[in-house]
Design a protein around this motif. Structure first.
Motif, mmCIF file in Angstrom:
data_model
loop_
_atom_site.group_PDB
_atom_site.id
_atom_site.type_symbol
_atom_site.label_atom_id
_atom_site.label_comp_id
_atom_site.label_asym_id
_atom_site.label_seq_id
_atom_site.Cartn_x
_atom_site.Cartn_y
_atom_site.Cartn_z
ATOM 1 N N ALA A 94 -45.525 0.858 -38.500
ATOM 2 C CA ALA A 94 -44.779 -0.382 -38.698
ATOM 3 C C ALA A 94 -45.407 -1.140 -39.860
ATOM 4 O O ALA A 94 -46.634 -1.253 -39.939
ATOM 5 N N LEU A 95 -44.572 -1.638 -40.747
ATOM 6 C CA LEU A 95 -45.089 -2.379 -41.893
ATOM 7 C C LEU A 95 -45.276 -3.854 -41.590
ATOM 8 O O LEU A 95 -45.932 -4.559 -42.338
ATOM 9 N N GLY A 96 -44.703 -4.349 -40.489
ATOM 10 C CA GLY A 96 -44.923 -5.729 -40.076
ATOM 11 C C GLY A 96 -44.198 -6.728 -40.946
ATOM 12 O O GLY A 96 -43.197 -6.419 -41.588
ATOM 13 N N ASP A 97 -44.733 -7.946 -40.966
ATOM 14 C CA ASP A 97 -44.128 -9.023 -41.749
ATOM 15 C C ASP A 97 -44.279 -8.736 -43.234
ATOM 16 O O ASP A 97 -45.218 -8.044 -43.649
ATOM 17 N N PRO A 98 -43.389 -9.305 -44.039
ATOM 18 C CA PRO A 98 -43.528 -9.111 -45.489
ATOM 19 C C PRO A 98 -44.910 -9.551 -45.956
ATOM 20 O O PRO A 98 -45.467 -10.514 -45.445
ATOM 21 N N PRO A 99 -45.477 -8.829 -46.938
ATOM 22 C CA PRO A 99 -46.817 -9.174 -47.423
ATOM 23 C C PRO A 99 -46.818 -10.515 -48.130
ATOM 24 O O PRO A 99 -45.791 -10.981 -48.623
ATOM 25 N N ASN A 100 -47.979 -11.126 -48.183
ATOM 26 C CA ASN A 100 -48.161 -12.371 -48.926
ATOM 27 C C ASN A 100 -48.248 -12.001 -50.400
ATOM 28 O O ASN A 100 -49.295 -11.603 -50.893
ATOM 29 N N LEU A 101 -47.140 -12.122 -51.096
ATOM 30 C CA LEU A 101 -47.087 -11.669 -52.476
ATOM 31 C C LEU A 101 -47.892 -12.539 -53.426
ATOM 32 O O LEU A 101 -48.136 -12.158 -54.555
ATOM 33 N N LEU A 102 -48.333 -13.703 -52.970
ATOM 34 C CA LEU A 102 -49.177 -14.530 -53.828
ATOM 35 C C LEU A 102 -50.517 -13.862 -54.094
ATOM 36 O O LEU A 102 -51.148 -14.098 -55.115
ATOM 37 N N HIS A 103 -50.959 -13.010 -53.166
ATOM 38 C CA HIS A 103 -52.257 -12.355 -53.308
ATOM 39 C C HIS A 103 -52.127 -10.872 -53.606
ATOM 40 O O HIS A 103 -53.123 -10.178 -53.689
ATOM 41 N N ALA A 104 -50.907 -10.402 -53.764
ATOM 42 C CA ALA A 104 -50.697 -8.977 -54.017
ATOM 43 C C ALA A 104 -50.999 -8.647 -55.474
ATOM 44 O O ALA A 104 -50.963 -9.505 -56.350
ATOM 45 N N HIS A 105 -51.254 -7.380 -55.714
ATOM 46 C CA HIS A 105 -51.443 -6.876 -57.061
ATOM 47 C C HIS A 105 -50.153 -7.117 -57.854
ATOM 48 O O HIS A 105 -49.062 -7.015 -57.306
ATOM 49 N N GLY A 119 -61.032 7.731 -52.795
ATOM 50 C CA GLY A 119 -60.229 6.569 -52.441
ATOM 51 C C GLY A 119 -58.878 6.480 -53.125
ATOM 52 O O GLY A 119 -58.131 5.536 -52.884
ATOM 53 N N LEU A 120 -58.542 7.442 -53.975
ATOM 54 C CA LEU A 120 -57.273 7.373 -54.693
ATOM 55 C C LEU A 120 -56.080 7.655 -53.786
ATOM 56 O O LEU A 120 -55.014 7.047 -53.956
ATOM 57 N N GLY A 121 -56.239 8.560 -52.826
ATOM 58 C CA GLY A 121 -55.156 8.815 -51.868
ATOM 59 C C GLY A 121 -54.856 7.567 -51.065
ATOM 60 O O GLY A 121 -53.691 7.201 -50.865
ATOM 61 N N ARG A 122 -55.902 6.889 -50.635
ATOM 62 C CA ARG A 122 -55.731 5.636 -49.876
ATOM 63 C C ARG A 122 -55.079 4.570 -50.758
ATOM 64 O O ARG A 122 -54.197 3.842 -50.317
ATOM 65 N N LEU A 123 -55.496 4.490 -52.017
ATOM 66 C CA LEU A 123 -54.905 3.547 -52.959
ATOM 67 C C LEU A 123 -53.406 3.799 -53.106
ATOM 68 O O LEU A 123 -52.594 2.869 -53.039
ATOM 69 N N LEU A 124 -53.008 5.052 -53.294
ATOM 70 C CA LEU A 124 -51.594 5.380 -53.451
ATOM 71 C C LEU A 124 -50.818 5.159 -52.154
ATOM 72 O O LEU A 124 -49.667 4.716 -52.188
ATOM 73 N N LEU A 125 -51.436 5.459 -51.011
ATOM 74 C CA LEU A 125 -50.776 5.233 -49.731
ATOM 75 C C LEU A 125 -50.514 3.738 -49.530
ATOM 76 O O LEU A 125 -49.413 3.332 -49.135
ATOM 77 N N GLU A 126 -51.499 2.919 -49.833
ATOM 78 C CA GLU A 126 -51.316 1.469 -49.722
ATOM 79 C C GLU A 126 -50.291 0.967 -50.739
ATOM 80 O O GLU A 126 -49.491 0.076 -50.432
ATOM 81 N N ALA A 127 -50.279 1.543 -51.927
ATOM 82 C CA ALA A 127 -49.300 1.150 -52.942
ATOM 83 C C ALA A 127 -47.890 1.503 -52.478
ATOM 84 O O ALA A 127 -46.951 0.715 -52.681
ATOM 85 N N PHE A 128 -47.735 2.659 -51.855
ATOM 86 C CA PHE A 128 -46.439 3.042 -51.284
ATOM 87 C C PHE A 128 -45.984 2.003 -50.268
ATOM 88 O O PHE A 128 -44.858 1.505 -50.329
ATOM 89 N N GLU A 129 -46.857 1.642 -49.347
ATOM 90 C CA GLU A 129 -46.498 0.672 -48.308
ATOM 91 C C GLU A 129 -46.142 -0.684 -48.927
ATOM 92 O O GLU A 129 -45.145 -1.307 -48.550
#
Length: 191
Positions: free
Chosen positions: A148-159, A93-103
């Motif tokens: 597509a990355l879509g709308d900005p993420p909800n940073l209140l719940h982000a890491h 799951g580390l590749g997926r973790l880094l891919l999501e972190a990139f996004e």
């Protein structure tokens, strides 16, 4: 189950690790291009240094490097330039973790599209497809993907790492990270 890991920004001292892993990749996945890659080593090093502010490392509790993701930003597109996980830690799951972190790191900088190219012989394309990337064409031996990355993420719940990405005030499109003390919060992973 994978031991707890954390993300942290890249440091200059990470460059030897990046060199070793990129060299390993060239020898195993793209051996026909290895000599050309070596001839351009100075250019590769310049590129890696330029990308350090946009490079994330996944490390274990002892700080050992397990992998990294490196990206560039041009306009509203973020391009994953490299992602690498140690062989001993793949399929956890580390590749997926880094891919999501990139996004998540690219999105607050204004990126609306994530792009990447993967060599036709590289099994990582399965990770990208599973993460919602769609093939958009070919460039030689590379299959090109975008998402597509879509709308900005909800940073209140982000890491906390992702909420620290900010624009550089000089007008540059480059991202800068500020983590205060330089520590990285743990991210438990499991698969």
């Amino acid at each position: 189950m994978t031991a707890p890991t954390r993300l942290r920004p890249a440091e200059v001292s990470d460059l030897p690790f990046i060199l070793r892993k990129e060299l390993e990749y060239m020898k195993t996945v793209e051996p026909d291009a290895h000599q050309g890659w070596l001839a351009a080593l100075d250019l590769n090093l310049e590129f890696w240094i330029e990308c350090l502010p946009r490079t994330l490392f996944c490390v274990d509790d002892d700080g050992r490097q397990l992998g990294y993701a490196m990206w560039t930003l041009e306009g509203d597109s973020a391009t994953l330039a490299s992602i690498h996980i140690l062989d001993s830690h793949r399929r956890r799951g580390l590749g997926r973790l880094l891919l999501e972190a990139f996004e998540q790191s690219a999105h607050p900088t204004g990126a609306r599209v994530a792009k990447l190219g993967v060599h036709r012989n590289n099994q990582a394309r399965l990770l990208y497809e599973a993460a919602g990337y769609e093939a958009t064409g070919r460039d030689g031996d590379y299959v090109l993907f975008s998402k597509a990355l879509g709308d900005p993420p909800n940073l209140l719940h982000a890491h906390p790492y992702f909420t620290s990405v900010k624009r550089v005030p000089s007008g540059s499109d480059r991202a800068e990270r500020s983590m205060g003390s330089g520590s990285a919060a743990p991210i438990p992973t499991s698969e």
